[in-house]
Scaffold this motif. Structure first.
Motif, PDB file in Angstrom:
ATOM      1  N   CYS A  36      -9.949 -12.268 -53.605  1.00 14.08           N
ATOM      2  CA  CYS A  36     -11.339 -12.262 -54.338  1.00 14.08           C
ATOM      3  C   CYS A  36     -11.763 -10.747 -54.550  1.00 14.08           C
ATOM      4  O   CYS A  36     -11.239  -9.918 -53.773  1.00 14.08           O
ATOM      5  CB  CYS A  36     -12.339 -12.763 -53.092  1.00 14.08           C
ATOM      6  N   CYS A  39     -15.125  -9.533 -52.292  1.00 16.87           N
ATOM      7  CA  CYS A  39     -14.959  -9.262 -50.709  1.00 16.87           C
ATOM      8  C   CYS A  39     -13.260  -9.107 -50.417  1.00 16.87           C
ATOM      9  O   CYS A  39     -13.203  -8.862 -49.149  1.00 16.87           O
ATOM     10  CB  CYS A  39     -15.512 -10.249 -49.702  1.00 16.87           C
ATOM     11  N   CYS A  58     -14.869 -18.130 -54.446  1.00 15.04           N
ATOM     12  CA  CYS A  58     -14.328 -17.420 -53.189  1.00 15.04           C
ATOM     13  C   CYS A  58     -14.585 -18.374 -52.012  1.00 15.04           C
ATOM     14  O   CYS A  58     -16.000 -18.611 -52.172  1.00 15.04           O
ATOM     15  CB  CYS A  58     -14.549 -16.091 -52.986  1.00 15.04           C
ATOM     16  N   GLU A  60     -15.087 -17.390 -49.152  1.00 12.99           N
ATOM     17  CA  GLU A  60     -15.792 -16.794 -48.024  1.00 12.99           C
ATOM     18  C   GLU A  60     -17.063 -16.293 -48.500  1.00 12.99           C
ATOM     19  O   GLU A  60     -17.807 -16.289 -47.938  1.00 12.99           O
ATOM     20  CB  GLU A  60     -14.913 -15.223 -47.771  1.00 12.99           C
ATOM     21  N   CYS A  61     -17.336 -15.679 -49.726  1.00 11.87           N
ATOM     22  CA  CYS A  61     -18.498 -15.277 -50.247  1.00 11.87           C
ATOM     23  C   CYS A  61     -18.931 -16.201 -51.599  1.00 11.87           C
ATOM     24  O   CYS A  61     -20.149 -15.891 -51.860  1.00 11.87           O
ATOM     25  CB  CYS A  61     -18.402 -13.645 -50.619  1.00 11.87           C
TER      26      CYS A  61
HETATM   27 ZN   LIG Z   1     -15.080 -13.148 -51.846  1.00  8.90          ZN
END
Ligand SMILES: [Zn+2]
Length: 68
Positions: A36, A39, A58, A60-61
């Motif tokens: 990513c 992040c 992504c 995660e984010c």
């Molecule tokens: Zn990310």
């Protein structure tokens, strides 16, 4: 080995080869590891054969981006 059993063996090999080809086609999509840009989290995404740039979000984010 008789001619009959040799022919059966040859046919078996052909069938096995064809089955392997089907599996290869099914695995035409590849997975790549994309980092990513926001992040830095690693994302495993599926890429169709021949495709270079793939849009993904992504995990995660949620940042939407394209693979390089
Ligand atoms: Zn990310």
């Amino acid at each position: 080995m008789s001619k009959q059993s040799m022919r059966e063996e040859a046919e078996r090999l052909i069938r096995e080869t064809m089955q392997k080809k089907v599996i290869v086609i099914k695995q035409g999509n590849t997975r790549i590891e994309a980092t990513c840009g926001k992040c830095g989290a690693p994302n495993r995404i599926q890429v169709e054969r021949g495709q270079v740039r793939v849009k993904f979000a992504c995990k995660e984010c949620g940042h939407k981006q394209e693979t390089l």
